[in-house]
Each structure stands twice: as C-alpha cells, then as structure tokens.
Scaffold this active site. Structure first.
Site, PDB file in Angstrom:
ATOM      1  N   HIS A   1       0.838  -1.208   0.000  1.00 42.58           N
ATOM      2  CA  HIS A   1       0.000   0.000   0.000  1.00 42.58           C
ATOM      3  C   HIS A   1       0.864   1.245   0.000  1.00 42.58           C
ATOM      4  O   HIS A   1       0.575   2.212  -0.694  1.00 42.58           O
ATOM      5  CB  HIS A   1      -0.904   0.028   1.236  1.00 42.58           C
ATOM      6  CG  HIS A   1      -2.096  -0.866   1.128  1.00 42.58           C
ATOM      7  ND1 HIS A   1      -3.350  -0.490   1.519  1.00 42.58           N
ATOM      8  CD2 HIS A   1      -2.218  -2.131   0.673  1.00 42.58           C
ATOM      9  CE1 HIS A   1      -4.203  -1.479   1.303  1.00 42.58           C
ATOM     10  NE2 HIS A   1      -3.540  -2.490   0.801  1.00 42.58           N
TER      11      HIS A   1
ATOM     12  N   HIS B   1      -1.232 -12.865  -1.752  1.00 41.47           N
ATOM     13  CA  HIS B   1      -2.486 -13.144  -1.039  1.00 41.47           C
ATOM     14  C   HIS B   1      -2.477 -14.538  -0.423  1.00 41.47           C
ATOM     15  O   HIS B   1      -3.456 -14.937   0.207  1.00 41.47           O
ATOM     16  CB  HIS B   1      -3.695 -12.964  -1.978  1.00 41.47           C
ATOM     17  CG  HIS B   1      -4.033 -11.520  -2.213  1.00 41.47           C
ATOM     18  ND1 HIS B   1      -4.723 -11.074  -3.317  1.00 41.47           N
ATOM     19  CD2 HIS B   1      -3.775 -10.412  -1.482  1.00 41.47           C
ATOM     20  CE1 HIS B   1      -4.871  -9.761  -3.244  1.00 41.47           C
ATOM     21  NE2 HIS B   1      -4.295  -9.343  -2.153  1.00 41.47           N
TER      22      HIS B   1
END
Ligand SMILES: *[C@@H]1O[C@H](CO)[C@@H](O)[C@H](O)[C@H]1NC(C)=O
Ligand SMILES: *[C@@H]1O[C@H](CO)[C@@H](O)[C@H](O)[C@H]1NC(C)=O
Length: 335
Positions: free
Chosen positions: A67, A194
């Site tokens: 992020h 993920h």
C-alpha cells in the site's frame, strides 16, 4: 600534466553535482553498513518474536509495504497520522485491511535506541515485509535500502492509487501497475502474496449476493464454494475476516494459485487473472507445483524480484524527504 590533473579534478565535481540535481542516488543493499550496521539483525529479531506470538500479522505487514509503495511511492506516507482537517492515507477505505502499525512503531523504537535518526520508516516497511515472508517460510531476498520518508499523506491519494479488489486484472494492470513501472508479470506474481492473510467479507460480498447488480453470485466463483462463503459472510457483514488461502493462510507458498485456478479467489482482481492468457499460464503452472507439494522455486524467485522492483517505485533518496524520528508524524521543523 597540471592541466590533466586539473581537469581530472573538476570533472568529478561536475559529475557529482549533476547527479544530485537530475539523478538522485539509487537504493543499494547495505546502505546502513556504516551508519547502523545491525539494522537488519535488530528488525529480524523483533519480527521473529512478533510473528511467533501473532502470526496473523504477517499478511497485514506485507500489505502495508505494498500500500505504501502504490500511493505516491515507498515513502512511509501510509504511516502518517491525520492532521486536524487533513485526513491521511490511514483514514481511507483500503486501510481497513491494514493492521500492524504498532509493530512498526516498536521496531522503529528499537532502531532509534541503536542508531538515532538514521533508519527511515520507508526502509523499515521494506525490511519488515521481507522478514514476514521469510518467517512464514517464503523466500529471502536482499532489500536495497536508502529510502527517505515523505512529508505528505492525503486520504484521497490512497483511493486513486490502490488497485481495488473489484476491478478486473486488466483494468488494474493498466490503471495501477503500468504507470508505476510494474508489468503483467509483476501483477500476477505480487497477487500471489495473497497466500498470506485474510480479507473482510465486505471486500467481496457483492460477489456472493449481488454481482453487478444481478442479485446473483458471480458466475466465475466456484459454485460449490459460494454457499460456504455465505455461511461465513452474511449479507452486510463488515467485520468477519475470511482466509484468502484457506488452510495455508499463515504459510507463504504457491497454494494461492490453486485457489485462483479453482475459482475460489475472493477478489475479482485475482479471479480475472484467469482471463488473461499470460497470467492464466502462470497461475496454472504454480497451481501444479503447489498441488504436487513441490517447492515453488520459480514463484519464490519471481516474488523476490517483483518485491525489489515494487520497493523502488518513486522512492525519495539522497537529500529528498527526511528520516522521521517517529513514523506517525513528520519531524518538527527544528530537527
Ligand atoms: C481507517 O479508516 C477509518 C475511517 O475510514 C478510521 O476510523 C480508522 O481509524 C482508520 N484506521 C487506522 C488504523 O488509522
Ligand atoms: C444490487 O446492486 C445494485 C447495483 O449495484 C443496487 O442498485 C441494488 O440496490 C443492490 N441490491 C441489493 C439488494 O443490495
């Protein structure tokens, strides 16, 4: 002779100043070799303790670096607290999946004891991300360092720069990855991250209950998996966390590609990788390795390479930015 010496003397000066002006220094492995030689040992020790106590932090800490880098470069702006009237990136919707700010503060405090004012928060994020992958049985890679911390954090920057889970992979690729110098391979490889962690039901519940306004589940979701997900995520649930790589969400491996191959990825952004021939090949190859219980050497090497690439997106180096004393706030003017 004197002339040659003189010109030999002048040239490096000219080169140096032009480097500072138009070509800021690049990141390098061992940037803190002389200024904070034990930086990586200190971080590894802390992270070993933290992940053994709270293994579920591995996913969020990996994503924090991601992020950070996607929103105005890897400059630790994700860590800045809001100022009165100026909400920071922390306040934006994608922050809901971020946890572990306390961990970064703890690591920063240790480093401030050992080498005050030397190690940037942006480098801490990059080193922590590498360590959580390593500590969950993923690959090791050398992390180039020398990032400096930014001084700006604006909520809306996060909204406009982070690939949303509900976009398809092609749209994310062109809108979010390519402008950052990352390519189709980086996308399929980084999404393999993920394999660690969980997602809030709210990030994918439209795929269970009301896909594209049809009041039906997303037809690309494995039909047998839908009822199982529905029992975990009631309609409107914004709190429950679901494992992205069920059964293996605390181990960094290639098994998330099996999840995608089976139509069980929670996010549109991941499932739609199967619509792109290149990404589909990659997913199926890694899914095969994972199914055979093999060591995912190709994925590990690729992930390491893509992390280094992502970790150098729009970095501040040299005299730009600052080294924050506290990761949550820019330094006061007098520092
Ligand atoms: C995330 O954003 C919400 C508001 O959207 C805010 O209430 C919350 O404090 C933020 N989380 C962090 C860790 O800053
Ligand atoms: C389903 O989605 C559509 C469009 O996104 C929306 O207008 C509608 O209100 C939703 N229905 C329900 C029951 O959530």
């Amino acid at each position: 002779m004197a002339y040659i010496l003189l010109s030999g003397f002048v040239l490096p000066l000219v080169l140096q100043s032009s480097l500072v002006l138009c070509n800021p220094p690049e990141l390098k492995v061992g940037f803190y070799q002389y200024t904070c030689p034990y930086v990586e040992v200190i971080i590894r020790d802390e992270m070993t303790k933290i992940i053994s106590h709270v293994p579920s932090l591995a996913g969020p800490l990996l994503r924090m670096h991601f992020h950070d880098c996607f929103v105005n470069g890897c400059d630790a702006s994700i860590l800045l607290d809001s100022l009165p009237g100026l909400p920071s990136e922390k306040e934006s919707i994608p922050n809901l999946s971020l946890r572990g700010f306390g961990t970064i503060d703890l690591v920063k405090a240790k480093l401030e004891q050992a080498c005050p004012g030397v190690v940037s928060c942006a480098d801490i994020l990059a080193l922590v991300a590498r360590d959580v992958v390593l500590l969950t049985h993923g690959p090791f890679w050398d992390v180039p360092t020398g990032r400096r911390d930014g001084m700006r954090s604006v909520k809306d920057d996060a909204l406009n720069n982070l690939p949303p889970p509900f976009f398809d992979a092609t749209r994310n690729l062109f809108q979010f990855f390519i402008p950052k110098g990352l390519d189709a391979k980086d996308q399929v490889v980084l999404l393999g991250g993920h394999t660690l962690g969980t997602s809030h039901c709210s990030s994918f519940s439209d795929r269970l209950y009301n896909f594209s306004g049809t009041l039906m589940p997303d037809p690309s979701l494995d039909r047998q998996y839908v009822p199982r997900l529905k029992t975990k995520c009631a309609q409107g649930d914004t709190r429950t966390l679901v494992e992205m790589d069920p059964g293996s969400f605390r181990t960094f491996d290639a098994s998330y590609y099996r999840v995608i191959a089976k139509g069980r990825a929670l996010f549109t952004s991941d499932e739609t990788l199967m619509l792109d021939p290149f990404a589909r090949d990659y997913v199926l190859r890694q899914a095969g390795v994972a199914a055979a219980g093999g060591y995912p050497a190709e994925f590990f090497a690729d992930f390491a390479a893509s992390m280094v690439k992502m970790g150098s997106v729009q970095v501040l180096t040299g005299a730009r930015g600052q080294v924050r004393r506290r990761c949550a706030a820019v330094n006061p003017m007098y520092m």
